[in-house]
Design an enzyme around this catalytic site. Structure first.
Site, PDB file in Angstrom:
ATOM      1  N   ASN A  10       0.870  -1.179   0.000  1.00 52.74           N
ATOM      2  CA  ASN A  10       0.000   0.000   0.000  1.00 52.74           C
ATOM      3  C   ASN A  10       0.907   1.228   0.000  1.00 52.74           C
ATOM      4  OD1 ASN A  10      -1.807   2.043   0.496  1.00 52.74           O
ATOM      5  ND2 ASN A  10      -2.397   1.339   2.552  1.00 52.74           N
ATOM      6  N   TRP A  11       1.094   1.791  -1.194  1.00 55.51           N
ATOM      7  CA  TRP A  11       2.035   2.918  -1.320  1.00 55.51           C
ATOM      8  C   TRP A  11       1.468   4.204  -0.722  1.00 55.51           C
ATOM      9  CZ3 TRP A  11       4.061   2.325  -7.088  1.00 55.51           C
ATOM     10  CH2 TRP A  11       4.739   1.096  -7.198  1.00 55.51           C
ATOM     11  N   LYS A  12       0.186   4.205  -0.400  1.00 61.02           N
ATOM     12  CA  LYS A  12      -0.488   5.400   0.153  1.00 61.02           C
ATOM     13  C   LYS A  12      -0.199   6.609  -0.750  1.00 61.02           C
ATOM     14  CE  LYS A  12      -0.345   3.280   4.667  1.00 61.02           C
ATOM     15  NZ  LYS A  12      -0.270   3.413   6.107  1.00 61.02           N
ATOM     16  N   GLY A 241       2.705  -1.019   4.356  1.00 68.08           N
ATOM     17  CA  GLY A 241       2.762   0.401   4.002  1.00 68.08           C
ATOM     18  C   GLY A 241       4.200   0.832   3.774  1.00 68.08           C
TER      19      GLY A 241
HETATM   20  P1  PGA Z   1       2.676   0.434   7.711  1.00 68.55           P
HETATM   21  O1  PGA Z   1       1.219   0.616   7.056  1.00 68.55           O
HETATM   22  O2  PGA Z   1       3.231  -0.850   7.146  1.00 68.55           O
HETATM   23  O3  PGA Z   1       3.459   1.646   7.250  1.00 68.55           O
HETATM   24  O4  PGA Z   1       2.507   0.374   9.178  1.00 68.55           O
HETATM   25  C1  PGA Z   1       0.362  -0.479   6.889  1.00 68.55           C
HETATM   26  C2  PGA Z   1      -0.946  -0.028   6.294  1.00 68.55           C
HETATM   27  O5  PGA Z   1      -1.451   1.030   6.651  1.00 68.55           O
HETATM   28  O6  PGA Z   1      -1.513  -0.730   5.440  1.00 68.55           O
END
Ligand code: PGA
Length: 258
Positions: A10-12, A241
């Protein structure tokens, strides 16, 4: 039943066009090290086309076996919904997956279980696999309300689905206090909630169907903690993420779920 693990990045709201293309190509190039695991990239929607091209996606499949997913979508097929995208648009861009109900959308954008359930139904109708996110806040865990909150989210976010629909869904358990904080849930804490989710799925569908549904863990998954999570009986992959923004680390996480 043996479930095929699924690891999604999930690259956000990160990277630019060139960085997205470079990362997708690097993941495709090293993807073989995570053979037997479903590997999915979820770039910002504006870069789906560029990433789909970089992966050479055709009819939803890339030659290297890397899937493409959206980070969100709207629940209506088309119309006056400024700024939104539909399930069929994601499919049109080569997506097979879509993340729905991520905690950042639940908290920052006030998405409700009801809206998320409507999106899940729309995704399934378009033959997308929804990755449905659930997870408690820190205060809820501290108040010993984790099971109550996760049960409500699972039931609410999957409302109206038939047993056949449920068989096609992926669930991501992401304790909100572990997302982006570096504070990963212990494998035991994660397994406890994954087992709860599987028992809820057994009730909503059937024990046999629940046995086949993949449940990912998400929240500060890194190469160094992935193997311990993968060793748990009900953890079938990861939603990653921060660590998905670097190809080698992301692939090492995916390889841990072989
Ligand atoms: P993170 O995010 O791995 O940066 O904790 C995970 C997510 O929100 O899917």
């Amino acid at each position: 039943m043996s479930r095929t693990s699924i690891v999604a990045g999930n690259w956000k709201m990160n990277l630019d066009r060139a960085g997205s293309i470079a990362l997708a190509k690097a993941v495709a190039a090293g993807r073989a090290q995570a053979g037997g695991v479903d590997v999915v990239l979820c770039p910002p929607s504006i870069y789906l086309s560029a990433v789909g091209d970089a992966l050479e996606i055709s009819a939803g499949v890339s030659p290297a076996g890397v899937g493409l997913g959206g980070q969100n979508m709207w629940d209506q097929p088309s119309g006056a919904f400024t700024g939104e995208i539909s399930a069929s648009m994601l499919v049109d861009m080569g997506c097979r997956y879509v993340i729905l109900g991520h905690s950042e959308r639940r908290t920052l954008l006030a998405e409700t279980d009801e809206l998320i359930a409507s999106k899940v139904r729309a995704a399934l109708a378009a033959e997308l696999t929804p990755i449905v996110c659930v997870g408690e806040q820190l205060a809820e865990r501290e108040a010993d309300r984790t099971h109550e909150v996760v049960s409500r989210q699972v039931r609410g976010s999957l409302a109206g689905l038939t047993a056949d629909d449920l068989a096609k869904v992926v669930i991501a358990y992401e304790p909100v206090w572990a997302i982006g904080t570096g504070k990963v849930a212990t494998p035991e804490q994660a397994q406890d909630v994954h087992a709860l989710i599987r028992s809820l799925l057994a009730e909503l569908a059937s024990p046999g169907i629940a046995d086949g549904i993949r449940i990912q863990y998400g929240g500060s998954v890194k190469p160094g903690n992935a193997a311990d999570l993968a060793a748990q009986p009900d953890i079938d992959g990861a939603l990653v993420g921060g660590a998905s923004l670097e190809a080698d680390g992301f692939l090492a996480i995916a390889a841990a779920f072989r």
